[in-house]
Design a protein around this motif. Structure first.
Motif, PDB file in Angstrom:
ATOM      1  N   LEU A 293     -16.020 128.931 -36.236  1.00 19.36           N
ATOM      2  CA  LEU A 293     -16.432 127.811 -37.089  1.00 19.36           C
ATOM      3  C   LEU A 293     -15.198 127.004 -37.469  1.00 19.36           C
ATOM      4  N   LEU A 294     -15.188 125.729 -37.108  1.00 22.85           N
ATOM      5  CA  LEU A 294     -14.079 124.829 -37.412  1.00 22.85           C
ATOM      6  C   LEU A 294     -14.439 123.944 -38.588  1.00 22.85           C
ATOM      7  N   GLU A 295     -13.571 123.917 -39.614  1.00 23.39           N
ATOM      8  CA  GLU A 295     -13.799 123.102 -40.808  1.00 23.39           C
ATOM      9  C   GLU A 295     -12.505 122.376 -41.157  1.00 23.39           C
ATOM     10  N   ALA A 296     -12.603 121.052 -41.342  1.00 20.41           N
ATOM     11  CA  ALA A 296     -11.417 120.241 -41.629  1.00 20.41           C
ATOM     12  C   ALA A 296     -10.906 120.449 -43.050  1.00 20.41           C
ATOM     13  N   ALA A 297     -11.785 120.833 -43.972  1.00 24.48           N
ATOM     14  CA  ALA A 297     -11.383 121.029 -45.370  1.00 24.48           C
ATOM     15  C   ALA A 297     -10.747 122.408 -45.557  1.00 24.48           C
ATOM     16  N   ASP A 298     -10.354 122.701 -46.796  1.00 23.15           N
ATOM     17  CA  ASP A 298      -9.699 123.979 -47.092  1.00 23.15           C
ATOM     18  C   ASP A 298     -10.674 125.129 -47.252  1.00 23.15           C
ATOM     19  N   HIS A 299     -11.970 124.799 -47.419  1.00 24.99           N
ATOM     20  CA  HIS A 299     -12.984 125.841 -47.592  1.00 24.99           C
ATOM     21  C   HIS A 299     -14.288 125.373 -46.971  1.00 24.99           C
ATOM     22  N   ILE A 300     -15.172 126.316 -46.668  1.00 26.62           N
ATOM     23  CA  ILE A 300     -16.524 125.976 -46.242  1.00 26.62           C
ATOM     24  C   ILE A 300     -17.409 125.881 -47.479  1.00 26.62           C
ATOM     25  N   LEU A 301     -18.557 125.247 -47.329  1.00 24.11           N
ATOM     26  CA  LEU A 301     -19.529 125.088 -48.423  1.00 24.11           C
ATOM     27  C   LEU A 301     -18.860 124.513 -49.680  1.00 24.11           C
TER      28      LEU A 301
ATOM     29  N   GLU B   6     -16.233 131.638 -51.710  1.00 22.17           N
ATOM     30  CA  GLU B   6     -15.392 132.807 -51.448  1.00 22.17           C
ATOM     31  C   GLU B   6     -16.193 133.934 -50.799  1.00 22.17           C
ATOM     32  N   PHE B   7     -17.416 134.162 -51.296  1.00 23.52           N
ATOM     33  CA  PHE B   7     -18.250 135.224 -50.728  1.00 23.52           C
ATOM     34  C   PHE B   7     -18.583 134.921 -49.267  1.00 23.52           C
ATOM     35  N   ALA B   8     -18.931 133.656 -48.968  1.00 27.71           N
ATOM     36  CA  ALA B   8     -19.294 133.280 -47.601  1.00 27.71           C
ATOM     37  C   ALA B   8     -18.125 133.479 -46.644  1.00 27.71           C
ATOM     38  N   GLU B   9     -16.928 133.081 -47.069  1.00 30.89           N
ATOM     39  CA  GLU B   9     -15.759 133.237 -46.208  1.00 30.89           C
ATOM     40  C   GLU B   9     -15.435 134.710 -45.963  1.00 30.89           C
ATOM     41  N   GLU B  10     -15.563 135.532 -46.999  1.00 33.11           N
ATOM     42  CA  GLU B  10     -15.309 136.963 -46.846  1.00 33.11           C
ATOM     43  C   GLU B  10     -16.360 137.623 -45.961  1.00 33.11           C
ATOM     44  N   LYS B  11     -17.618 137.233 -46.128  1.00 37.22           N
ATOM     45  CA  LYS B  11     -18.686 137.829 -45.314  1.00 37.22           C
ATOM     46  C   LYS B  11     -18.521 137.456 -43.847  1.00 37.22           C
ATOM     47  N   PHE B  12     -18.196 136.207 -43.571  1.00 36.14           N
ATOM     48  CA  PHE B  12     -17.993 135.790 -42.188  1.00 36.14           C
ATOM     49  C   PHE B  12     -16.823 136.545 -41.560  1.00 36.14           C
ATOM     50  N   LYS B  13     -15.805 136.804 -42.356  1.00 33.10           N
ATOM     51  CA  LYS B  13     -14.656 137.564 -41.849  1.00 33.10           C
ATOM     52  C   LYS B  13     -15.082 138.984 -41.482  1.00 33.10           C
TER      53      LYS B  13
ATOM     54  N   ALA C  22     -27.071 132.924 -50.503  1.00 35.06           N
ATOM     55  CA  ALA C  22     -26.444 132.492 -51.754  1.00 35.06           C
ATOM     56  C   ALA C  22     -27.316 131.402 -52.375  1.00 35.06           C
ATOM     57  N   ALA C  23     -27.605 131.550 -53.653  1.00 32.84           N
ATOM     58  CA  ALA C  23     -28.439 130.579 -54.369  1.00 32.84           C
ATOM     59  C   ALA C  23     -27.675 130.045 -55.568  1.00 32.84           C
ATOM     60  N   GLN C  24     -27.656 128.735 -55.701  1.00 28.78           N
ATOM     61  CA  GLN C  24     -27.056 128.094 -56.863  1.00 28.78           C
ATOM     62  C   GLN C  24     -28.129 127.256 -57.535  1.00 28.78           C
ATOM     63  N   LEU C  25     -28.552 127.690 -58.704  1.00 25.56           N
ATOM     64  CA  LEU C  25     -29.665 127.069 -59.404  1.00 25.56           C
ATOM     65  C   LEU C  25     -29.176 126.354 -60.654  1.00 25.56           C
ATOM     66  N   PRO C  26     -30.013 125.466 -61.228  1.00 23.29           N
ATOM     67  CA  PRO C  26     -29.592 124.734 -62.429  1.00 23.29           C
ATOM     68  C   PRO C  26     -29.146 125.678 -63.542  1.00 23.29           C
ATOM     69  N   GLY C  27     -28.215 125.193 -64.345  1.00 24.03           N
ATOM     70  CA  GLY C  27     -27.683 126.010 -65.421  1.00 24.03           C
ATOM     71  C   GLY C  27     -26.516 126.867 -64.982  1.00 24.03           C
ATOM     72  N   ASP C  28     -25.877 126.503 -63.862  1.00 25.01           N
ATOM     73  CA  ASP C  28     -24.730 127.242 -63.335  1.00 25.01           C
ATOM     74  C   ASP C  28     -25.093 128.701 -63.049  1.00 25.01           C
ATOM     75  N   TRP C  29     -26.322 128.911 -62.595  1.00 24.71           N
ATOM     76  CA  TRP C  29     -26.791 130.262 -62.276  1.00 24.71           C
ATOM     77  C   TRP C  29     -26.570 130.515 -60.794  1.00 24.71           C
ATOM     78  N   VAL C  30     -25.794 131.525 -60.459  1.00 24.00           N
ATOM     79  CA  VAL C  30     -25.457 131.851 -59.072  1.00 24.00           C
ATOM     80  C   VAL C  30     -25.947 133.256 -58.752  1.00 24.00           C
TER      81      VAL C  30
ATOM     82  N   ASP D 264     -20.727 126.356 -55.587  1.00 25.64           N
ATOM     83  CA  ASP D 264     -19.853 127.014 -56.547  1.00 25.64           C
ATOM     84  C   ASP D 264     -18.763 127.799 -55.818  1.00 25.64           C
ATOM     85  N   LYS D 265     -17.604 127.886 -56.436  1.00 26.11           N
ATOM     86  CA  LYS D 265     -16.465 128.568 -55.826  1.00 26.11           C
ATOM     87  C   LYS D 265     -16.791 130.025 -55.491  1.00 26.11           C
ATOM     88  N   ARG D 266     -17.608 130.675 -56.306  1.00 26.66           N
ATOM     89  CA  ARG D 266     -17.975 132.074 -56.057  1.00 26.66           C
ATOM     90  C   ARG D 266     -18.738 132.218 -54.737  1.00 26.66           C
ATOM     91  N   ILE D 267     -19.608 131.237 -54.446  1.00 22.29           N
ATOM     92  CA  ILE D 267     -20.369 131.266 -53.200  1.00 22.29           C
ATOM     93  C   ILE D 267     -19.453 131.012 -52.013  1.00 22.29           C
TER      94      ILE D 267
END
Length: 582
Positions: free
Chosen positions: A265-273, A282-289, A530-538, A277-280
């Motif tokens: 997966l090639l991404e021009a930015a410093d992170h995917i997604l 980080e989790f996605a990058e670790e899981k893909f690894k 990963a779910a990010q819902l209103p109210g900063d609920w992750v 939220d930052k927690r999602i």
């Protein structure tokens, strides 16, 4: 024979009494019981359209597009005083969030599409459809020019024009290639059902090709190297779906390919997604690894050849990567017909059609645009600051008291939503806290501001103006909102329900559009979402996956597609994904 006789009588009863179609149907699919609610039009093909007074002509609403925005508009329009003409190159609505699932056989293509005529025939409106593509919009003569998808029409011409009273542009957008050489010729996109079917065929072909004898080990590795460009929700979900398809299904059928398959997966930015939220992230990058998906961050594609893709890092280092298949998912671009229309109305320098807060194209009274092809140009407070002051200063004293401003504050907040957002960001109780800060003479017990102090108080409010993302959720809400406006058009002409006109007299007919964010999902494979819902609920994990199942099933546009999607999920759980090449 008794069984067939029963079904024959059952079918005849439905035909003679269509109202019986609103029942619970119990059917057996893949050996398991499935309960579904069947809903159909009680008229069974005939429309019960409310009579229109003799001599009055129905106003013609021309709808371009059958995507999320257009279909939502059509589903919610119920005013029989309109004649609705739908023009689109595809005669169906596609549930695009499930396209990554279609690419790997988790869901079948037929399960995520609903014929647009099925949606239209259930409405209490006069609706017709033409399978054609609009290539020019003429706002002055109120015509659109189209090109038939079926070749010649009855007059022997492939091109034709259609008049309108109101035009609703919901053509969506196309994939953005950023003019990078080789992308159009060598990459797969994931915008349409046909794209997903093409990717699915190509994946199976790659495994079949790599199984042929007399191929070198390097050539097999190249063929089985799948590259995904773009670390947004679509790219991430496709990479996750492909990983599950390979490891849960294909390696059983192609055991020699197990150690040869690679997903990058090639991404021009410093992170995917990055929109999550930052927690999602980080989790996605670790899981893909952990899953063995190679995520290359800060990699910008510069060129795509037939067998190699070139990418440049932020340090300037260019590398060439051999590949077998590329899926390009890097954002959206403007369609040619929209570019041409924007030049006609003086919006040639924009990336999307600019509309006001009522989704009306700026400079065009009877033309509306919604979905990915348009963006709302939110009016700035500072553009109207003098008019707001004058409207509130009813005694023309040259100063504005808190009591005077409170008489118009509700309308101001409706017209300029950034005011409330700014108060929340600064943790202010109400507008009085904001005005007190700008009052120069602190000795006054009551708040009384001149025009300069008033400008100072609201000078930072426009920083809270936000552009809406190009998502299905936004498009669907815009379509629903515009349909309600058309349903109430005549009533609101007599009794306007919108805010006061800051520059003028009276009120706006309708309240402006307001987007309600209901959350977003990012499926990450392995039955984890990963779910990010209103109210900063992750929430991340298996429980979120079941929430994803329930939401995506409930958001289907018909009970037919809902049953098909759920049955596809059940089939996958029992039998695995289908790996046949059809």
């Amino acid at each position: 024979m008794r069984i067939f006789g029963f079904y024959e009588r059952f079918s005849r009863a439905f035909h003679d009494h269509p109202s019986l179609s609103r029942i619970l149907v119990i059917s057996t699919i893949s050996g398991g019981g499935l309960i579904a609610y069947s809903e159909a039009n009680a008229s069974h093909g005939t429309k019960d359209i409310a009579p229109v007074e003799t001599g009055t002509r129905k106003k013609k609403v021309l709808l371009l597009g059958t995507g999320w925005a257009g279909t939502s508009f059509l589903k919610n329009l119920n005013n029989p005083s309109y004649e609705v003409q739908v023009i689109s190159p595809r005669n169906y609505f596609a549930f695009t969030p499930l396209l990554p699932s279609v690419t790997c056989g988790t869901v079948e293509a037929r399960s995520v599409v609903e014929p647009i005529r099925n949606i239209g025939r259930k409405k209490n409106i006069d609706m017709s459809y033409l399978e054609a593509e609009c290539f020019k919009i003429d706002p002055k003569s109120k015509k659109v020019y189209c090109r038939s998808k079926q070749g010649l029409n009855s007059n022997g011409k492939k091109e034709f024009s259609v008049d309108f009273d109101y035009l609703v542009i919901a053509t969506g957008a196309q994939s953005n290639t950023f003019n990078i050489p080789g992308v159009e010729e060598n990459c797969h996109f994931l915008k349409e059902v046909e794209d997903a079917q093409g990717i699915r065929t190509n994946v199976i072909d790659s495994f079949e090709k790599a199984s042929l004898p007399e191929l070198s080990e390097e050539e097999r590795k190249r063929i089985l190297h799948f590259v995904v460009v773009g670390g947004g929700p679509t790219g991430v979900e496709f990479a996750a779906e492909l990983h599950d398809f390979v490891n849960e299904d294909l390696v059983k059928l192609y055991p020699r390919a197990k150690d040869l398959v690679r997903i990058t997966l090639l991404e021009a930015a410093d992170h995917i997604l990055t929109m999550f939220d930052k927690r999602i992230t980080e989790f996605a990058e670790e899981k893909f690894k952990r899953d063995g998906i190679d995520v290359k961050l800060g990699s910008m594609v510069t060129k795509v050849c037939e067998k190699e893709i070139s990418a440049k890092t932020k340090g300037g280092e260019v590398s060439s990567i051999p590949y077998g298949m590329i899926v390009w998912s890097t954002g959206i671009g403007t369609r040619p017909v929209i570019k041409d229309f924007m030049k006609q109305i003086g919006q040639g320098n924009r990336r999307a059609l600019a509309t006001d807060e009522w989704l009306r194209v700026e400079g065009c009274d009877d033309i509306y645009a919604l979905g990915d092809c348009a963006t709302i140009n939110q009016r700035k407070v500072m553009e109207d600051i003098s008019a707001i002051f004058k409207k509130a200063d009813k005694d023309n004293s040259g100063t504005l008291t808190l009591e005077e401003f409170q008489e118009v504050i509700d309308d101001v907040c409706v017209r300029y939503p950034q005011v409330e957002l700014y108060l929340k960001s600064k943790r202010m109780r109400d507008i009085s806290d904001l005005l007190k800060q700008a009052q120069v003479d602190g000795s006054k017990k009551s708040i009384e501001l001149n025009i300069e102090e008033f400008k100072s108080a609201l000078s930072q409010v426009d920083k809270e103006v936000k552009f809406l993302p190009a998502t299905a959720q936004v498009a669907a809400q815009e379509g629903e909102y515009l349909a309600k406006c058309f349903n109430q058009m005549e009533e609101c002409e007599k009794n306007p329900e919108g805010p006061i006109r800051i520059r003028g007299e009276g009120r706006h007919r309708f309240r402006p559009f307001r987007y309600r964010h209901l959350g977003q999902f990012a499926p990450l494979g392995g039955e984890q979402t990963a779910a990010q819902l209103p109210g900063d609920w992750v929430s991340i994990g298996h429980s979120s996956q079941w929430l994803w199942y329930s939401v995506y099933a409930s958001k289907q546009v018909s009970w037919r597609t809902r049953v098909l999607v759920v049955s596809d999920w059940m089939r996958r759980f029992i039998f695995g994904r289908d790996s046949s090449r059809i």
